[in-house]
Write a protein that holds these residues in place. Structure first.
Motif, short mmCIF file in Angstrom:
data_model
loop_
_atom_site.label_atom_id
_atom_site.label_comp_id
_atom_site.label_asym_id
_atom_site.label_seq_id
_atom_site.Cartn_x
_atom_site.Cartn_y
_atom_site.Cartn_z
N GLN A 1 0.84 -1.21 0.00
CA GLN A 1 0.00 0.00 0.00
C GLN A 1 0.88 1.26 0.00
O GLN A 1 0.56 2.24 -0.68
CB GLN A 1 -0.92 0.00 1.22
CG GLN A 1 -2.00 1.08 1.13
CD GLN A 1 -2.69 1.34 2.46
OE1 GLN A 1 -2.24 0.90 3.51
NE2 GLN A 1 -3.79 2.07 2.41
N ASP A 2 1.99 1.20 0.73
CA ASP A 2 2.94 2.33 0.71
C ASP A 2 3.46 2.59 -0.70
O ASP A 2 3.61 3.74 -1.11
CB ASP A 2 4.14 2.04 1.62
CG ASP A 2 3.93 2.49 3.06
OD1 ASP A 2 2.89 3.12 3.34
OD2 ASP A 2 4.81 2.22 3.89
N GLY B 1 1.06 4.52 -2.53
CA GLY B 1 1.10 5.89 -2.03
C GLY B 1 2.29 6.66 -2.60
O GLY B 1 2.16 7.80 -3.03
N HIS B 2 3.46 6.00 -2.65
CA HIS B 2 4.65 6.67 -3.17
C HIS B 2 4.45 7.02 -4.65
O HIS B 2 4.85 8.09 -5.10
CB HIS B 2 5.88 5.78 -3.00
CG HIS B 2 6.22 5.53 -1.55
ND1 HIS B 2 7.18 4.66 -1.15
CD2 HIS B 2 5.69 6.05 -0.42
CE1 HIS B 2 7.25 4.65 0.18
NE2 HIS B 2 6.34 5.48 0.64
N LEU C 1 1.66 7.74 -6.04
CA LEU C 1 0.75 8.89 -6.11
C LEU C 1 1.44 10.20 -5.70
O LEU C 1 1.22 11.24 -6.32
CB LEU C 1 -0.49 8.64 -5.27
CG LEU C 1 -1.40 7.53 -5.83
CD1 LEU C 1 -2.58 7.27 -4.90
CD2 LEU C 1 -1.91 7.89 -7.21
N TYR C 2 2.29 10.16 -4.64
CA TYR C 2 3.04 11.38 -4.29
C TYR C 2 3.82 11.87 -5.51
O TYR C 2 3.91 13.07 -5.78
CB TYR C 2 4.10 11.16 -3.20
CG TYR C 2 3.67 10.63 -1.86
CD1 TYR C 2 2.38 10.79 -1.39
CD2 TYR C 2 4.59 9.97 -1.04
CE1 TYR C 2 2.02 10.30 -0.14
CE2 TYR C 2 4.25 9.47 0.20
CZ TYR C 2 2.96 9.64 0.65
OH TYR C 2 2.63 9.14 1.88
N ALA D 1 1.80 13.31 -8.33
CA ALA D 1 1.38 14.65 -7.94
C ALA D 1 2.53 15.65 -8.12
O ALA D 1 2.33 16.77 -8.59
CB ALA D 1 0.89 14.66 -6.49
N GLU E 1 2.90 16.40 -11.77
CA GLU E 1 1.83 17.25 -12.29
C GLU E 1 2.09 18.73 -12.05
O GLU E 1 1.61 19.57 -12.80
CB GLU E 1 0.49 16.85 -11.65
CG GLU E 1 -0.06 15.55 -12.21
CD GLU E 1 -1.52 15.35 -11.87
OE1 GLU E 1 -1.84 15.38 -10.67
OE2 GLU E 1 -2.33 15.16 -12.79
N ARG F 1 -1.49 13.42 -14.83
CA ARG F 1 -1.23 12.04 -14.43
C ARG F 1 -1.74 11.08 -15.50
O ARG F 1 -1.09 10.07 -15.80
CB ARG F 1 -1.91 11.75 -13.09
CG ARG F 1 -1.56 10.37 -12.56
CD ARG F 1 -2.18 10.12 -11.21
NE ARG F 1 -3.58 9.76 -11.30
CZ ARG F 1 -4.40 9.68 -10.25
NH1 ARG F 1 -3.96 9.97 -9.05
NH2 ARG F 1 -5.66 9.32 -10.40
N ASP F 2 -2.90 11.39 -16.08
CA ASP F 2 -3.45 10.50 -17.10
C ASP F 2 -2.51 10.36 -18.30
O ASP F 2 -2.34 9.28 -18.85
CB ASP F 2 -4.82 11.00 -17.56
CG ASP F 2 -5.85 10.86 -16.46
OD1 ASP F 2 -5.82 9.83 -15.77
OD2 ASP F 2 -6.66 11.78 -16.27
N ARG G 1 9.46 12.52 2.32
CA ARG G 1 8.37 11.72 2.84
C ARG G 1 8.57 10.24 2.50
O ARG G 1 8.40 9.35 3.36
CB ARG G 1 7.10 12.24 2.18
CG ARG G 1 5.86 11.93 2.88
CD ARG G 1 4.64 12.49 2.15
NE ARG G 1 3.50 12.02 2.87
CZ ARG G 1 2.90 12.72 3.83
NH1 ARG G 1 3.29 13.93 4.11
NH2 ARG G 1 1.89 12.20 4.49
N GLU H 1 9.42 6.67 4.91
CA GLU H 1 8.57 5.47 4.92
C GLU H 1 9.33 4.23 4.46
O GLU H 1 9.06 3.12 4.91
CB GLU H 1 7.34 5.72 4.04
CG GLU H 1 6.50 6.86 4.57
CD GLU H 1 5.19 7.08 3.80
OE1 GLU H 1 4.46 7.99 4.17
OE2 GLU H 1 4.91 6.34 2.84
N ARG I 1 -13.83 3.92 -11.79
CA ARG I 1 -13.59 5.34 -12.07
C ARG I 1 -14.84 5.97 -12.70
O ARG I 1 -15.23 7.09 -12.35
CB ARG I 1 -12.38 5.49 -13.00
CG ARG I 1 -11.07 5.00 -12.37
CD ARG I 1 -9.85 5.38 -13.20
NE ARG I 1 -9.76 4.70 -14.49
CZ ARG I 1 -9.25 3.49 -14.68
NH1 ARG I 1 -8.78 2.81 -13.65
NH2 ARG I 1 -9.20 2.95 -15.88
#
Lengths: 95, 359
Positions: B101-102, B105-106, B108-109, B112, B115, B121-122, B181, B185, B324
């Motif tokens: 799961q991390d 998350g990484h 997605l960070y 972002a 972007e 992102r798409d 960040r 982690e 989605r």
């Protein structure tokens, strides 16, 4: 809104009671509820916060870095706003 | 430069965070003009922020690097995901789930952060799915046994951390902050891998053999994660000048080797390199280079699992489409209901806050 243009949300987290919310990043979500839940899963997996704000990125108006000088200059020449500007006579107490 | 004295990696992440704050307080002495301003910010070790002027090639280099990094996190969920349902205990399973799961998350960070450079992102996801952007070659190797989950944590995440800690000082603000960040982690990831291998290597003879086999298979691909040798590295010099990159591929690889030798000793496992030895003069270990021809083959798409990884990602993307679409349709319906009734959104979890009452 198609699945491919979920809006961007900016995420602010209050780390602990007594501190202000700080910007931590952004994410995509179809609506505010999902944005909040995604923000919880993405930015507070290790108890990083006690409160979250999500704000549509398009709702934020920002000052422009190009105009930084003109924009903030008016504050630069007002040194008399700082207490250190003033000379305190020798022997004065509690000032 | 690292030699024998290897500073604690987490300590370095904290130091990077402190340096970021200290640099922010320094006067850059920046003169007027956007180019001079950009150069002065880089010179002063301050951060370039999204709306600052930056050279086009700086922007392109960052997009390419951050996207590739994000894709690696997402594809990197697969080799370990392979063992979630077969983890040897509930505890190991819960830990592995949290780790995978991390990784999501990484990813997605990092998307972002990318972007903020003006790409969506798409677009990046489409480039990955079309095979036009790469991810780390390491994830094209299979996880054959449970011990591979340990070896990935220790060696692959270990190499990733050595690579990524200097990125906490990258000149681009959003990337540097995301890396701080992520590195904090990641250290749990490396420790859980080390613990898995330590448990196996102190277990039965069969368990010890399984751990050794995993280390034998993951050692050279992990060394290859640092990229081609400096002499052949195409992107390095300019990235160093821009302070996107701080150390060369070979410097980081050397540092990783020096770290692992001591840790392998604690594990009681052998690194599969007969020529590995301490060089007193260099104050570093001599070691056998990984097979860079193999690295190139894997990067070009011909590793053991490239096709499987891409097919799986495309399938997951397609099979998730209805979720989605449903979320988008629900948001649209709610919005039109609210418009017609003249009320705001109705969900209590995400109600807009009345003026002056921000929680």
């Amino acid at each position: 809104m198609s699945a491919n243009d979920w809006p961007l949300w900016e995420v602010f987290v209050r780390p602990r009671r007594g501190l202000s919310h700080g910007h931590v990043g952004s994410l995509h979500a179809p609506d505010a509820t999902m944005a909040l839940r995604n923000a919880r899963d993405l930015y507070t997996r290790r108890q990083e916060g006690v409160s979250i704000w999500v704000v549509p990125a398009t709702e934020i108006t920002a000052s422009s870095p190009d105009e930084k000088d003109a924009f903030f200059d008016p504050a630069a020449d007002k040194v008399y706003r700082h207490p250190t500007f003033y000379e305190v006579p020798e022997g004065t107490q509690h000032l | 430069m690292y030699g024998n004295d290897i500073p604690d990696l987490l300590g370095e992440v904290d130091a990077a965070e402190t340096a970021l704050r200290e640099a922010a307080a320094r006067d850059t002495g920046a003169t007027h003009g956007e180019v001079a301003y950009f150069d002065a910010v880089i010179q002063a070790d301050q951060k370039v922020e999204p709306r600052d002027w930056m050279p086009d090639s700086y922007r392109k280099t960052l997009i390419r690097q951050i996207a590739q990094h994000a894709h690696s996190e997402i594809i990197g969920m697969q080799p370990e995901g392979n063992w979630i349902s077969r983890a040897p205990s509930l505890k190991r399973k819960a830990i592995l789930l949290a780790k995978v799961q991390d990784e999501a998350g990484h990813g997605l960070y990092l998307y972002a952060a990318a972007e903020t450079l003006g790409v969506s992102r798409d677009e990046l996801v489409d480039l990955l799915l079309a095979g036009r952007q790469k991810y780390s070659s390491i994830f094209n190797y299979p996880t054959l046994t449970w011990a591979d989950v340990g070896a990935i944590g220790w060696l692959v995440d270990g190499a990733a951390i050595v690579n990524q800690v200097p990125l906490c000082r990258c000149s681009y603000g959003p990337y540097a902050r995301a890396m701080i960040r992520i590195c904090k982690e990641e250290s749990f990831h490396q420790r859980q891998g080390f613990e898995i291998l330590h448990t196996l290597s102190h277990g039965t003879e069969a368990q010890r053999a399984m751990a050794q086999d995993a280390v034998d298979r993951w050692w050279y691909p992990s060394l290859a994660m640092f990229g081609p040798p400096d002499a052949d590295s195409t992107h390095s010099e300019q990235s160093m000048a821009w302070k996107i990159k701080r150390f060369s591929n070979d410097e980081l690889r050397q540092r990783f080797v020096d770290m692992c030798v001591q840790q392998a000793g604690v594990l009681g496992l052998t690194l599969p390199d007969p020529d590995l030895r301490w060089d007193e003069e260099r104050q570093a270990h001599d070691y056998t280079q990984p097979d860079y021809d193999e690295l190139m083959r894997v990067i070009k798409g011909d590793g053991p699992c490239n096709r499987q990884r891409m097919a799986h990602r495309r399938r997951a993307h397609d099979e998730g489409a209805w979720v989605r679409e449903a979320a988008a349709a629900y948001a649209k319906k709610k919005e039109s209901l609210n418009r017609n009734s003249g009320r705001g959104p109705l969900t209590s979890a995400a109600a807009p806050v009345p003026r002056g009452e921000l929680p």
